[in-house]
Enzyme design. Structure first.
Site, PDB file in Angstrom:
ATOM      1  N   PRO A 178     -19.966 -11.345 -18.037  1.00  0.00           N
ATOM      2  CA  PRO A 178     -19.046 -10.613 -17.151  1.00  0.00           C
ATOM      3  C   PRO A 178     -19.212  -9.098 -17.276  1.00  0.00           C
ATOM      4  O   PRO A 178     -19.241  -8.378 -16.271  1.00  0.00           O
ATOM      5  CB  PRO A 178     -17.658 -11.061 -17.635  1.00  0.00           C
ATOM      6  CG  PRO A 178     -17.901 -12.404 -18.258  1.00  0.00           C
ATOM      7  CD  PRO A 178     -19.259 -12.303 -18.914  1.00  0.00           C
ATOM      8  N   TYR A 179     -19.364  -8.625 -18.513  1.00  0.00           N
ATOM      9  CA  TYR A 179     -19.589  -7.197 -18.731  1.00  0.00           C
ATOM     10  C   TYR A 179     -20.886  -6.736 -18.067  1.00  0.00           C
ATOM     11  O   TYR A 179     -20.923  -5.704 -17.389  1.00  0.00           O
ATOM     12  CB  TYR A 179     -19.612  -6.906 -20.237  1.00  0.00           C
ATOM     13  CG  TYR A 179     -20.020  -5.503 -20.582  1.00  0.00           C
ATOM     14  CD1 TYR A 179     -19.155  -4.432 -20.373  1.00  0.00           C
ATOM     15  CD2 TYR A 179     -21.277  -5.239 -21.116  1.00  0.00           C
ATOM     16  CE1 TYR A 179     -19.529  -3.136 -20.690  1.00  0.00           C
ATOM     17  CE2 TYR A 179     -21.665  -3.955 -21.437  1.00  0.00           C
ATOM     18  CZ  TYR A 179     -20.788  -2.899 -21.220  1.00  0.00           C
ATOM     19  OH  TYR A 179     -21.174  -1.623 -21.538  1.00  0.00           O
ATOM     20  N   MET A 180     -21.951  -7.511 -18.257  1.00  0.00           N
ATOM     21  CA  MET A 180     -23.237  -7.138 -17.674  1.00  0.00           C
ATOM     22  C   MET A 180     -23.179  -7.144 -16.145  1.00  0.00           C
ATOM     23  O   MET A 180     -23.841  -6.345 -15.485  1.00  0.00           O
ATOM     24  CB  MET A 180     -24.337  -8.084 -18.166  1.00  0.00           C
ATOM     25  CG  MET A 180     -24.628  -7.960 -19.650  1.00  0.00           C
ATOM     26  SD  MET A 180     -25.065  -6.264 -20.143  1.00  0.00           S
ATOM     27  CE  MET A 180     -24.991  -6.454 -21.941  1.00  0.00           C
ATOM     28  N   LYS A 228     -21.767  -3.819 -15.167  1.00  0.00           N
ATOM     29  CA  LYS A 228     -22.762  -2.751 -15.309  1.00  0.00           C
ATOM     30  C   LYS A 228     -23.842  -2.871 -14.230  1.00  0.00           C
ATOM     31  O   LYS A 228     -24.304  -1.864 -13.702  1.00  0.00           O
ATOM     32  CB  LYS A 228     -23.390  -2.792 -16.713  1.00  0.00           C
ATOM     33  CG  LYS A 228     -22.394  -2.577 -17.860  1.00  0.00           C
ATOM     34  CD  LYS A 228     -21.639  -1.257 -17.764  1.00  0.00           C
ATOM     35  CE  LYS A 228     -22.415  -0.074 -18.301  1.00  0.00           C
ATOM     36  NZ  LYS A 228     -21.598   1.178 -18.280  1.00  0.00           N
TER      37      LYS A 228
END
Lengths: 210, 210
Positions: free
Chosen positions: B124-126, B129
């Site tokens: 989810p973080y990637m 980004k």
């Protein structure tokens, strides 16, 4: 001229698929599993298994436009919001562009154009929808964005408004009306590169969305 | 020729600000509160209060480029990932474009170009980004993207690699090395529209990032 429905097993997705089936509009429902597929089989709706968090390229075969109604709610948890509403939308829009599809129809949300105006709890979700919509506008596929307000389970009226002012400040719309609006825009191929706020209202869908 | 540092109070942000101050490189640190400002006052670093989830337009006054190192970690919670790493990045890139700034320097992450190759927890973080980087490439401001690997608290070596192969498969980099790399790219104004993976390695930063 088949429409791929991403998020077909969702509440709006199922209603839209039933309407399209009744109208004789060719669709292919993309779902996650054989269990989900059973419902579509029972209703005689063509379906394909695809994983929006993995491989779904094969699902595009034979389709010339896409409806994206996966996620479509602020209550699925922000991890899924990032992977489905944001990244699933981006990947499918990129694929539609790469394959030269004729249109990509996005179910977004009313506050998505300015997430900071949404209630604090909804802002992360609106940020995801904002970014997904912005990406769609950048890729080289003709697009259409529907921005429904707060979703309700009321019955379809077939009557909508396209601004808060026109809806007298009432910010809701039934999922059934969204499904009917989707059918209208799916069938109206001349509608490209346009965006509509969508609320319950007083105008016939075919008059409001032109 | 002042650089606005968004996320200056983060771990990389503070280290970068100290290095820039020592090097005589003009910066302005954007922080959230007077409490945060105290540390910058003590270190003689110019700062400004701006809210990345609200109003920060005034912080851009007098600045001609931006470093974005806010968030910059997968462990802040996905709500904040959506509001800071994604939407804060998008809004600040749009503003940099609108104001005609000369460059926008993004601290992204190594897996951001293909989030589904990251461990499941990081995806989810990637995805955030990925979307922030994609937006930056679309807006009309020259950009530079650094993609550090797994961040560590080791001391600076000043030596980096720009691919996993070059780093012999070691995926880490110290925040201190990222801060040094940031100083180099901030000072090397000819570096535009380029992206670097960044890992601990064997090459001098000024040789690796050209």
């Amino acid at each position: 001229m088949t429409t791929l429905v991403i998020g077909a097993n969702g509440q709006i997705g199922r209603q839209f698929c039933e309407l399209a089936q009744e109208a004789g509009e060719p669709i292919k429902a993309m779902v996650r599993s054989e269990e989900q597929q059973a419902w579509f089989d029972e209703h005689g709706i063509d379906s394909v298994i695809g994983d929006l968090e993995g491989d779904f390229r094969h699902a595009f075969a034979g389709c010339d436009q896409v409806v994206f109604t996966a996620g479509s709610g602020p209550h699925t948890g922000p991890d899924k919001t990032l992977l489905i509403d944001l990244y699933g939308a981006i990947r499918s829009a990129d694929l539609a562009s790469e394959l030269g599809l004729s249109r990509y129809l996005m179910v977004s949300a009313m506050r998505a154009e300015d997430p900071l105006t949404a209630p604090e709890k909804l802002r992360p979700y609106m940020a995801a929808k904002f970014a997904a919509d912005a990406h769609l506008r950048h890729v080289s596929v003709p697009h259409l964005i529907l921005k429904p307000g707060r979703l309700t389970d009321e019955a379809a009226t077939g009557k909508v408004a396209t601004s808060l002012e026109e809806a007298n400040g009432e910010n809701g719309i039934s999922r059934a009306n969204v499904a009917h609006a989707l059918l209208h825009v799916v069938q109206t191929r001349s509608l490209v590169d346009v965006e509509f706020t969508l609320l319950d209202g007083q105008r016939a869908i075919s008059e409001a969305l032109t």
